[in-house]
Design a protein around this motif. Structure first.
Motif, PDB file in Angstrom:
ATOM      1  N   ARG A  24      49.106  42.994  39.646  1.00 20.12           N
ATOM      2  CA  ARG A  24      50.309  42.182  39.489  1.00 20.12           C
ATOM      3  C   ARG A  24      50.165  41.266  38.278  1.00 20.12           C
ATOM      4  O   ARG A  24      49.169  40.561  38.139  1.00 20.12           O
ATOM      5  CB  ARG A  24      50.486  41.323  40.730  1.00 20.12           C
ATOM      6  CG  ARG A  24      51.706  40.458  40.654  1.00 20.12           C
ATOM      7  CD  ARG A  24      51.721  39.447  41.757  1.00 20.12           C
ATOM      8  NE  ARG A  24      53.076  38.981  41.982  1.00 20.12           N
ATOM      9  CZ  ARG A  24      53.377  37.928  42.710  1.00 20.12           C
ATOM     10  NH1 ARG A  24      52.426  37.256  43.317  1.00 20.12           N
ATOM     11  NH2 ARG A  24      54.615  37.555  42.865  1.00 20.12           N
ATOM     12  N   ASN A 158      39.357  39.900  39.445  1.00 14.30           N
ATOM     13  CA  ASN A 158      38.932  40.759  40.574  1.00 14.30           C
ATOM     14  C   ASN A 158      38.445  42.146  40.200  1.00 14.30           C
ATOM     15  O   ASN A 158      37.840  42.807  41.031  1.00 14.30           O
ATOM     16  CB  ASN A 158      40.041  40.926  41.615  1.00 14.30           C
ATOM     17  CG  ASN A 158      39.765  40.068  42.832  1.00 14.30           C
ATOM     18  OD1 ASN A 158      38.678  39.510  42.955  1.00 14.30           O
ATOM     19  ND2 ASN A 158      40.713  39.967  43.718  1.00 14.30           N
ATOM     20  N   ARG A 161      34.996  43.119  40.934  1.00  8.16           N
ATOM     21  CA  ARG A 161      34.637  43.390  42.331  1.00  8.16           C
ATOM     22  C   ARG A 161      35.085  44.791  42.741  1.00  8.16           C
ATOM     23  O   ARG A 161      34.515  45.380  43.646  1.00  8.16           O
ATOM     24  CB  ARG A 161      35.294  42.362  43.262  1.00  8.16           C
ATOM     25  CG  ARG A 161      34.681  40.969  43.177  1.00  8.16           C
ATOM     26  CD  ARG A 161      35.447  40.010  44.077  1.00  8.16           C
ATOM     27  NE  ARG A 161      35.274  40.336  45.492  1.00  8.16           N
ATOM     28  CZ  ARG A 161      36.164  40.044  46.433  1.00  8.16           C
ATOM     29  NH1 ARG A 161      37.292  39.461  46.108  1.00  8.16           N
ATOM     30  NH2 ARG A 161      35.928  40.344  47.682  1.00  8.16           N
ATOM     31  N   PRO A 172      39.236  49.309  46.827  1.00  2.00           N
ATOM     32  CA  PRO A 172      40.603  48.830  46.595  1.00  2.00           C
ATOM     33  C   PRO A 172      40.713  47.324  46.880  1.00  2.00           C
ATOM     34  O   PRO A 172      40.509  46.891  48.007  1.00  2.00           O
ATOM     35  CB  PRO A 172      41.436  49.633  47.606  1.00  2.00           C
ATOM     36  CG  PRO A 172      40.563  50.766  48.030  1.00  2.00           C
ATOM     37  CD  PRO A 172      39.167  50.278  47.934  1.00  2.00           C
ATOM     38  N   LEU A 173      40.989  46.561  45.845  1.00  3.08           N
ATOM     39  CA  LEU A 173      41.211  45.119  45.989  1.00  3.08           C
ATOM     40  C   LEU A 173      42.372  44.752  45.073  1.00  3.08           C
ATOM     41  O   LEU A 173      42.593  45.422  44.064  1.00  3.08           O
ATOM     42  CB  LEU A 173      39.977  44.324  45.547  1.00  3.08           C
ATOM     43  CG  LEU A 173      38.694  44.480  46.347  1.00  3.08           C
ATOM     44  CD1 LEU A 173      37.563  43.756  45.639  1.00  3.08           C
ATOM     45  CD2 LEU A 173      38.870  43.935  47.743  1.00  3.08           C
ATOM     46  N   ILE A 174      43.082  43.684  45.431  1.00  2.17           N
ATOM     47  CA  ILE A 174      44.238  43.305  44.634  1.00  2.17           C
ATOM     48  C   ILE A 174      43.788  42.587  43.367  1.00  2.17           C
ATOM     49  O   ILE A 174      43.024  41.625  43.436  1.00  2.17           O
ATOM     50  CB  ILE A 174      45.181  42.417  45.450  1.00  2.17           C
ATOM     51  CG1 ILE A 174      45.741  43.244  46.601  1.00  2.17           C
ATOM     52  CG2 ILE A 174      46.303  41.865  44.590  1.00  2.17           C
ATOM     53  CD1 ILE A 174      46.445  42.446  47.633  1.00  2.17           C
ATOM     54  N   ALA A 211      37.002  33.729  45.837  1.00  2.00           N
ATOM     55  CA  ALA A 211      36.355  33.840  47.139  1.00  2.00           C
ATOM     56  C   ALA A 211      34.880  34.184  46.985  1.00  2.00           C
ATOM     57  O   ALA A 211      34.030  33.650  47.683  1.00  2.00           O
ATOM     58  CB  ALA A 211      37.053  34.896  47.979  1.00  2.00           C
ATOM     59  N   ARG A 214      32.615  31.234  46.202  1.00  2.00           N
ATOM     60  CA  ARG A 214      32.422  30.251  47.250  1.00  2.00           C
ATOM     61  C   ARG A 214      31.130  30.512  48.013  1.00  2.00           C
ATOM     62  O   ARG A 214      30.417  29.596  48.383  1.00  2.00           O
ATOM     63  CB  ARG A 214      33.605  30.285  48.200  1.00  2.00           C
ATOM     64  CG  ARG A 214      34.117  28.916  48.503  1.00  2.00           C
ATOM     65  CD  ARG A 214      35.278  28.958  49.441  1.00  2.00           C
ATOM     66  NE  ARG A 214      35.928  30.248  49.448  1.00  2.00           N
ATOM     67  CZ  ARG A 214      37.235  30.396  49.420  1.00  2.00           C
ATOM     68  NH1 ARG A 214      37.994  29.343  49.343  1.00  2.00           N
ATOM     69  NH2 ARG A 214      37.788  31.576  49.467  1.00  2.00           N
TER      70      ARG A 214
ATOM     71  N   GLU B  84      44.526  43.907  51.097  1.00  2.00           N
ATOM     72  CA  GLU B  84      44.843  42.475  51.030  1.00  2.00           C
ATOM     73  C   GLU B  84      43.757  41.642  51.703  1.00  2.00           C
ATOM     74  O   GLU B  84      43.350  40.597  51.200  1.00  2.00           O
ATOM     75  CB  GLU B  84      46.187  42.200  51.723  1.00  2.00           C
ATOM     76  CG  GLU B  84      47.383  42.658  50.925  1.00  2.00           C
ATOM     77  CD  GLU B  84      48.686  42.524  51.708  1.00  2.00           C
ATOM     78  OE1 GLU B  84      48.655  41.996  52.847  1.00  2.00           O
ATOM     79  OE2 GLU B  84      49.736  42.934  51.184  1.00  2.00           O
ATOM     80  N   THR B  87      40.362  41.530  49.809  1.00  2.00           N
ATOM     81  CA  THR B  87      40.484  40.734  48.583  1.00  2.00           C
ATOM     82  C   THR B  87      40.121  39.276  48.852  1.00  2.00           C
ATOM     83  O   THR B  87      39.542  38.601  48.008  1.00  2.00           O
ATOM     84  CB  THR B  87      41.922  40.819  48.032  1.00  2.00           C
ATOM     85  OG1 THR B  87      42.216  42.181  47.736  1.00  2.00           O
ATOM     86  CG2 THR B  87      42.071  40.008  46.756  1.00  2.00           C
ATOM     87  N   LEU B  88      40.416  38.780  50.050  1.00  3.25           N
ATOM     88  CA  LEU B  88      40.166  37.370  50.356  1.00  3.25           C
ATOM     89  C   LEU B  88      38.807  37.116  51.021  1.00  3.25           C
ATOM     90  O   LEU B  88      38.518  35.999  51.412  1.00  3.25           O
ATOM     91  CB  LEU B  88      41.268  36.827  51.278  1.00  3.25           C
ATOM     92  CG  LEU B  88      42.667  36.750  50.684  1.00  3.25           C
ATOM     93  CD1 LEU B  88      43.616  36.061  51.654  1.00  3.25           C
ATOM     94  CD2 LEU B  88      42.655  36.005  49.366  1.00  3.25           C
ATOM     95  N   TRP B 281      49.407  36.611  51.901  1.00  3.71           N
ATOM     96  CA  TRP B 281      48.289  37.561  51.856  1.00  3.71           C
ATOM     97  C   TRP B 281      48.315  38.394  50.589  1.00  3.71           C
ATOM     98  O   TRP B 281      47.299  38.895  50.137  1.00  3.71           O
ATOM     99  CB  TRP B 281      48.342  38.493  53.070  1.00  3.71           C
ATOM    100  CG  TRP B 281      47.817  37.837  54.303  1.00  3.71           C
ATOM    101  CD1 TRP B 281      48.550  37.191  55.250  1.00  3.71           C
ATOM    102  CD2 TRP B 281      46.453  37.748  54.717  1.00  3.71           C
ATOM    103  NE1 TRP B 281      47.706  36.709  56.221  1.00  3.71           N
ATOM    104  CE2 TRP B 281      46.431  37.043  55.925  1.00  3.71           C
ATOM    105  CE3 TRP B 281      45.249  38.206  54.175  1.00  3.71           C
ATOM    106  CZ2 TRP B 281      45.252  36.764  56.611  1.00  3.71           C
ATOM    107  CZ3 TRP B 281      44.081  37.934  54.859  1.00  3.71           C
ATOM    108  CH2 TRP B 281      44.071  37.225  56.052  1.00  3.71           C
ATOM    109  N   GLY B 282      49.494  38.606  50.049  1.00  5.03           N
ATOM    110  CA  GLY B 282      49.600  39.456  48.861  1.00  5.03           C
ATOM    111  C   GLY B 282      51.001  39.361  48.318  1.00  5.03           C
ATOM    112  O   GLY B 282      51.671  38.349  48.491  1.00  5.03           O
ATOM    113  N   HIS B 283      51.463  40.426  47.688  1.00  3.04           N
ATOM    114  CA  HIS B 283      52.762  40.376  47.031  1.00  3.04           C
ATOM    115  C   HIS B 283      53.472  41.707  47.135  1.00  3.04           C
ATOM    116  O   HIS B 283      54.346  42.007  46.338  1.00  3.04           O
ATOM    117  CB  HIS B 283      52.555  40.021  45.567  1.00  3.04           C
ATOM    118  CG  HIS B 283      51.548  40.912  44.922  1.00  3.04           C
ATOM    119  ND1 HIS B 283      50.220  40.572  44.811  1.00  3.04           N
ATOM    120  CD2 HIS B 283      51.659  42.144  44.431  1.00  3.04           C
ATOM    121  CE1 HIS B 283      49.578  41.564  44.253  1.00  3.04           C
ATOM    122  NE2 HIS B 283      50.422  42.533  44.017  1.00  3.04           N
TER     123      HIS B 283
END
Lengths: 217, 316
Positions: A24, A158, A161, A172-174, A211, A214, B84, B87-88, B281-283
């Motif tokens: 995005r 990201n 990662r 798969p990560l955003i 994240a 941290r 999602e 990712t966090l 959480w996401g978009h």
């Protein structure tokens, strides 16, 4: 013939990158970059330029060329095909010995032909703990020689990662691609001052606390 | 047309009718109050209504495509939700293969088990096999830092996004006497009740909401919204008894349970978001944030709804 295959390959790479990262973009003040831009970004993965390329709208994407190391992209036929034919990269020789053309000159040629550039001023992939390494001088020389181009800092989050060095299965990560305020070389601004300012502008786009960091604390 | 197809058509027309009314009202509000797109609440409302259309159409297509369509749709939802969620989380390099296994082995296998309708393995595959396998894969890499935290996070991601979410299509595997071939309507019942309850809680909260229920977790949730939403969604659920194997009272009780679980699911998932300092959480879905933002109440209610139906109504 090659270009006939290059187009579909590009589409497949694009779909694959989107499927894995759901990438995005965040545009600076919500507007698209100018046609004549140098995008300079943090570099942690071979896929970095693909994400920038993927989020640009088609009419900008067609005119943007990533700058990449010839030593890496000419190592095999497949890489050469992907680098040169699919992404139309400006390949530069990173080793001073065996250079036939000055990198700044090759980039300048591409810019004269109306292309925008994707540039990684750290020079090579960042595998250190620092979020951003010091910049090579190329960005400064380009800024001085081509004042009509906007320099746009771009932070890619990201992707390191998704595919850490040495792994070949992506997770798969955003991912997000954040475009910063376009900048120019100021009157009388020296090389070191400019590079430091550019580096600061790029670093300011980094997520405050990822994240992953941290837990490292 | 079979009775099942007829009921389905009535349901689809009903949902699309409601969405048409919502779109109409949204357009009028936009013309009156936000002609230049300046009112964020109305812009968000219309983005949400448009997203509802897309979701309703996708679910309708999946239903028409049958079992494979439903499995593919929820398989994709699990994938996007897991993406999602992970990712966090606080994963490290050493978790690479554990994560790759979660995405490319555990997730597809869970849906394959649904396809072959093997309930015995389906119900234990993630909580037993995957939960023991993941820490083994991570431990082999030798990185011990925050080991328990990392493992717990990946396991919970799998639990929520794959195990719980897969209980929605798992409703297709139930064998309920006198309800053969109609199982897809159970999914419709669950999804409609959960989503209506979300909307109704929001609407009641906006109208008469005064007392905040958990201000630190979710400032918009109020006691009045909660009670109004639960009661009205339960009543609507009771009114939908004709698409279920339940009596009206049983359908109402099930709907009550679903909305309760959905509410607390939303609360738990907000707690995670607060902890991670994110709003959404996401978009993936315009106006709704990420997929998990929309799915949180479904994933909490689906396993309970599945097990109660399995226990009391289903036969082996």
């Amino acid at each position: 013939m090659k270009s006939l295959i290059a187009r579909p390959v590009a589409v497949i790479v694009l779909l694959f990158a989107r499927a894995i990262t759901a990438v995005r973009p965040f545009w600076y003040e919500g507007r698209l970059p100018r046609r004549r831009s140098i995008f300079f970004a943090n570099h942690s993965s071979h896929g970095d330029f693909i994400l920038i390329w993927a989020v640009l709208p088609p009419r900008l994407r067609r005119r943007v060329r990533p700058v990449a190391g010839a030593d890496y992209w000419l190592k095999s036929k497949v890489r050469g095909f992907i680098g040169r034919d699919v992404f139309n990269a400006v390949l530069i020789e990173r080793n001073r010995e065996g250079r036939t053309m000055d990198p700044v000159e090759s980039m300048g040629e591409a810019m004269k032909e109306g292309s925008s550039l994707i540039l990684f001023p750290e020079g090579t992939r960042n595998q250190s703990d620092a979020s951003l390494q010091s910049f090579k001088s190329g960005l400064f020389h380009l800024a001085a020689l081509h004042p009509d181009f906007e320099l746009v800092p771009v932070w890619i989050a990201n992707l390191n990662r998704v595919m850490p060095k040495g792994e070949f299965v992506p997770i798969p990560l955003i991912c997000t691609v954040t475009f910063g305020e376009p900048m120019h070389l100021a009157d009388g601004e020296g090389k070191d001052a400019f590079l430091e300012r550019a580096r600061g502008a790029l670093l300011a786009l980094a997520p405050k606390k990822a994240a992953a960091e941290r837990v490292e604390e | 047309m079979s009775p099942t197809q007829f009921d389905m058509m009535v349901l689809v027309l009903g949902v699309f009718g409601i969405l048409l009314v919502a779109s109409f009202v949204g357009q009028i509000l936009e013309r009156r109050l936000s002609p230049d797109g300046s009112n964020p609440a109305i812009e968000n409302l219309n983005a949400r209504i448009n997203a509802w259309w897309v979701m309703a159409i996708l679910i309708a297509i999946a239903f028409i495509a049958g079992r494979i369509g439903v499995l593919l749709l929820f398989g994709f939802c699990s994938f996007a939700a897991l993406r999602e969620f992970v990712t966090l989380t606080n994963t490290r390099r050493a978790d690479h293969w554990a994560l790759a296994t979660a995405f490319f082995v555990v997730l597809p296998l869970q849906y394959v088990l649904l396809w072959i309708e093997d309930y015995e393995i389906f119900s234990v595959f993630i909580p037993v096999y995957a939960f023991l396998l993941m820490p083994i894969i991570s431990a082999v890499r030798g990185d011990t830092q925050h080991f328990l935290v990392r493992i717990a996070e990946v396991q919970w991601a799998l639990m929520i996004c794959v195990f719980c979410a897969s209980h929605v299509p798992a409703l297709l595997t139930l064998h309920i006497p006198g309800y053969e071939g109609r199982n897809v309507l159970l999914i419709a019942f669950l999804v409609i009740v959960v989503q209506l309850s979300d909307v109704l809680q929001y609407v009641w909260g906006k109208m008469i909401g005064r007392t905040k229920i958990a201000p630190r977790l979710s400032p918009s949730k109020t006691v009045e919204g909660f009670l109004g939403g639960v009661v009205s969604a339960s009543l609507i659920g009771a009114g939908l008894w004709w698409i279920t194997p339940f009596s009206p009272v049983q359908a109402g009780a099930m709907a009550f349970l679903i909305t309760l679980m959905g509410f607390f699911g939303g609360l738990v998932m907000s707690a995670i978001k607060r902890d991670r300092g994110v709003k959404d959480w996401g978009h993936l879905i315009d106006g709704h944030g990420g997929l998990i933002d929309r799915l949180d109440s479904v994933v909490f209610s689906a396993p309970i709804f599945f097990h109660l139906t399995h226990y009391f109504w289903s036969q082996p």
